[in-house]
Design a protein around this motif. Sequence first.
Motif, PDB file in Angstrom:
ATOM      1  N   VAL A  15       0.870  -1.174   0.000  1.00  0.00           N
ATOM      2  CA  VAL A  15       0.000   0.000   0.000  1.00  0.00           C
ATOM      3  C   VAL A  15       0.902   1.216   0.000  1.00  0.00           C
ATOM      4  O   VAL A  15       1.842   1.298   0.806  1.00  0.00           O
ATOM      5  N   VAL A  26       3.987   0.736   2.488  1.00  0.00           N
ATOM      6  CA  VAL A  26       3.715  -0.068   3.685  1.00  0.00           C
ATOM      7  C   VAL A  26       3.579  -1.531   3.274  1.00  0.00           C
ATOM      8  O   VAL A  26       2.915  -1.858   2.284  1.00  0.00           O
ATOM      9  N   PRO A  28       2.049  -4.677   4.566  1.00  0.00           N
ATOM     10  CA  PRO A  28       1.121  -5.071   5.634  1.00  0.00           C
ATOM     11  C   PRO A  28       1.459  -6.389   6.314  1.00  0.00           C
ATOM     12  O   PRO A  28       1.263  -6.513   7.518  1.00  0.00           O
ATOM     13  N   GLY A  31       4.161  -5.497   8.752  1.00  0.00           N
ATOM     14  CA  GLY A  31       3.967  -4.344   9.617  1.00  0.00           C
ATOM     15  C   GLY A  31       5.114  -3.360   9.512  1.00  0.00           C
ATOM     16  O   GLY A  31       5.416  -2.648  10.472  1.00  0.00           O
ATOM     17  N   PHE A  33       7.537  -0.517   6.881  1.00  0.00           N
ATOM     18  CA  PHE A  33       7.350   0.478   5.831  1.00  0.00           C
ATOM     19  C   PHE A  33       8.707   0.887   5.272  1.00  0.00           C
ATOM     20  O   PHE A  33       9.751   0.682   5.898  1.00  0.00           O
TER      21      PHE A  33
ATOM     22  N   SER B 225      -2.729  -2.090  10.657  1.00  0.00           N
ATOM     23  CA  SER B 225      -1.711  -1.975   9.608  1.00  0.00           C
ATOM     24  C   SER B 225      -1.461  -3.312   8.925  1.00  0.00           C
ATOM     25  O   SER B 225      -0.714  -3.382   7.959  1.00  0.00           O
ATOM     26  N   ALA B 226      -2.102  -4.385   9.403  1.00  0.00           N
ATOM     27  CA  ALA B 226      -1.911  -5.702   8.794  1.00  0.00           C
ATOM     28  C   ALA B 226      -2.869  -5.963   7.639  1.00  0.00           C
ATOM     29  O   ALA B 226      -2.736  -6.973   6.952  1.00  0.00           O
ATOM     30  N   ASP B 227      -3.830  -5.078   7.435  1.00  0.00           N
ATOM     31  CA  ASP B 227      -4.841  -5.340   6.409  1.00  0.00           C
ATOM     32  C   ASP B 227      -4.675  -4.382   5.232  1.00  0.00           C
ATOM     33  O   ASP B 227      -4.847  -3.171   5.390  1.00  0.00           O
ATOM     34  N   LEU B 231      -5.523  -0.354   5.244  1.00  0.00           N
ATOM     35  CA  LEU B 231      -4.368   0.544   5.254  1.00  0.00           C
ATOM     36  C   LEU B 231      -4.606   1.917   4.608  1.00  0.00           C
ATOM     37  O   LEU B 231      -4.169   2.929   5.168  1.00  0.00           O
TER      38      LEU B 231
END
Lengths: 94, 267
Positions: A15, A26, A28, A31, A33, B225-227, B231
Amino acid sequence: MLNWDDVLTAAPTLVTRESDGELVVVLPEQGKFVVLNATGARVLALADGTRTLREIADTLSAKFGAEPVQVAGDVLRFAQSLVERGALHVRKVM
Amino acid sequence: MNEASFDFGIAGTALRARGPAAWLTPLCSAWTAWQPAPESVPWDVCLTADASLPVPQGPLFEATPHAQGGVCTLVAPGFEGEVSAMTGAAHLRAHPEAGPADIGYFLRVVLAIQAFARGGMLFHTAGIVHRGQGYAFFGVSGSGKTTAAHFSAPAPVLNDDLVLLWPSADGWQMHATPFGRRRGAVRVAPLRALLRLIKAPDVALVPLSAGRALGELVANTPVLSADPLWLPEVLTRWEALLSAVPVYALHFRRDATFWEVIDAELG
């Protein structure tokens, strides 16, 4: 280790968000970035599953009018770091 | 096994947990001060003891939440949990040997999801109140959150690990949570600044680039933040918060002098 003929693809679950001249990427699943500058963002954009690492380096060299050898080295190091972080996937071309 | 239920909430969040009394009674006792606002509609959290599950191999805390499309699953030996942001319901099946700490962790995950669905965010940070203002000290594990709280004594600590950020008419508020260590009775403070902790020999407040700040903050937003589907909204919410609250890198050493620098810049 990356080869120049490897085809690179951005991880499908990445993302991204542009923020004040930087690209926040990021990851995901991890976790984590990465923050990319404009050149890094361009490398990521070019890693669309159709280009080899060599083609990405050549494209950037032509775009910025920079010395191909210098650009190639930078792109290789940068791509390797993104592969290690899981942001880029590699398809080996036999 | 006797059944019990209790309501729990912070700011605009509200959970109604039902399940074995052996799990819920200790939590109800420890969290009795954290009552939801009367107008907050609770999400049901159903807890079931299931001896057919394997015996837990470790605390549920060590399980990684997996989120996809608004549904978060938390699975480990002895535990099968699911939280749906769409239906506002959560269910955890756990082996009877699971303990209240495991249940507490599950409720924490549910709260993180509900808070986000209702406009807030759970945030990994040490929330410290200084001169009536809330300062959020954040960073990777080991960056110094607990140290910052320690050297801020006797200032109130909303929590040294997790706070709830909540929007209000007066701006973003930082709420205490029961999920870590606290100091003092203060439960909420206006959020004055976000400070990314960096251990250094010299104390300084250094600007943090917008991209770096955004990445750091998202990485410290638990569960969400895991999805990949959540996000974008998480990023958007942090952008909104960053438009109202300043963020800095705080270079600090193991003493209280960082407050002098903060006061000089922000006080």
